[in-house]
Design a protein around this motif. Sequence first.
Motif, short mmCIF file in Angstrom:
data_model
loop_
_atom_site.label_atom_id
_atom_site.label_comp_id
_atom_site.label_asym_id
_atom_site.label_seq_id
_atom_site.Cartn_x
_atom_site.Cartn_y
_atom_site.Cartn_z
N ARG A 381 40.74 62.21 -3.41
CA ARG A 381 39.88 63.33 -3.01
C ARG A 381 39.24 63.98 -4.24
O ARG A 381 38.08 64.44 -4.18
N ARG A 384 36.41 61.82 -5.31
CA ARG A 384 35.30 62.02 -4.38
C ARG A 384 34.54 63.31 -4.72
O ARG A 384 33.31 63.32 -4.78
N TRP A 389 32.96 57.70 -8.15
CA TRP A 389 33.13 56.70 -7.09
C TRP A 389 33.77 55.41 -7.59
O TRP A 389 34.59 54.81 -6.88
N ILE A 412 35.74 57.60 1.99
CA ILE A 412 35.66 57.50 0.53
C ILE A 412 35.38 56.05 0.13
O ILE A 412 34.59 55.79 -0.79
N SER A 416 32.25 54.71 -2.01
CA SER A 416 32.59 54.06 -3.28
C SER A 416 31.98 52.67 -3.37
O SER A 416 31.40 52.29 -4.40
#
Length: 523
Positions: A381, A384, A389, A412, A416
């Motif tokens: 997190r 993020r 990424w 995520i 990414s």
Amino acid sequence: MKRIPQLALASALFCGCGGAQSPTPELAGASAFASTDADRLYGEAMSAWRAGDTSGAERGFDESLRANPRYLAAHVSRGSLLVELGRFGDALSSFDAALALRSSSVDAHIGRARALLGLGRIEDALEASSTAAALSSASGSRTLEAEAHATSGDIHFAAGDIATATGSYERALELDAAQADARVRLADCYAESGRMGDAVSLLTRGVSPTLPIAEQRLFGTALHRLGAYDAAVEVLTRVVTEVPGDGEANYLLASAYVQSGRGEQGLQRASAALAIDPELVGAYVVRGQAYLSRGLVENANTDAQEALRRAPGDYDALVLLGGVEAARAWAVVAARAEADAHAGRPEQAPDASLFDVAVDRYHEAMLAHPDRVPAIDALARLYRDIGAWSSALVLLEPEMSRADAPTDWTAIMVASLRSVGRDADAVPYQSALAFERRDDAALHLEAANAGLAHPGALPADVVVRHARAAVEFGGSASLDVRMTLFDALIAAGDRAEAERVLNDAARLYPSAEAVRRRRAQLR
């Protein structure tokens, strides 16, 4: 709840193997096997055990057996006490002595199985539990038979055979729904099998305010372990009301409050737990989490450091410390942003280097316990939030197959993978994300179009499912949505349905170029 063996003397000793005392009315013939002194000493030992005086209980059982070495109930109860104390070898000797007196004693076979399990002798434990189950089925006691099956479940669970353990626990509860231990362990089996909803439902159906407080504590602890925090709060509140000096229950209640977003109540309860027992490391962590949720970063740091002082390398304390360092870094980011805004400078992305200390704390926790999720989740997190990424991808990609992977990781992963140009690899995660958020039409449309753009990344029928969901949940579906469904049906080889969809679109959008182009495609 643990069952302390309370063999009725008249039935447990019915076979009789000696003793010269005449029966008294209250013993109903049992004294043919055990002397009056042995009975008295046995009763005193049982009372001491129930009161939590394990030393006195063991001493009482020993004195009872000195008065009558052939006292079956004393051998069994002594063995059960020693299992509770973790002295499995001594316990096994007691159960063997009981079986030498009466080979069909179900309690003794159950106890022997548990002692063997404690010694790590799984195969021998399974054999003993099998004997106990066979004998218990002929005993006429559903409670005893249930305990035999629950014991078998414990052994299979320890051996990693979750499916067989599940069946054993389910049979135990069929026989005796009041078996609290078996219910909790069955819930653990369901959770291990990915049936978290069934696990929580099983527990909430079994717990009630009328249960003994020790059983309510057992259920409250299990609900907390399974992440059913609201239910845990309800049960554990009853426990601490009844037993306010239970530090562990206060700590678990504090944790449940914090995890369910009630930081202020969690803070108060964690402080209460620490007032009872200052050595409760987890309570420092929970109180620190509550402080952090309220923006009291330095208070959280104090508790994190105190937890680590008492338990160096504690995983949860390291995760909390990572959160503290991240909060400090965000404060710097906010100060810089305010200064930039005041000076009329454009907004800038967060400086990732500010978060290096937080990242280090999370990595330290991950090294201590690579199998646990919280540090991975917190770091993912953080990556993020600061737009790192590539780092998020390196962190999460090897972890996505975990049964306990949080659903938030899927989004995520999509971002990414796209950030590094791996759009095709992102498609399965886009699909999973759309299905997780069932009625989000935009996500379904995005997944369908991604599947069409990267043939083979998703099965054709799954692309169609996403396209149909985009139409279903999109209200008055636009032309683009309908054309995506048409394209998905063509890709899946369903020309007839594709033509029907195109005809519907043509009635709504008679002059649309997209419709004419696809009409030509069908010819």
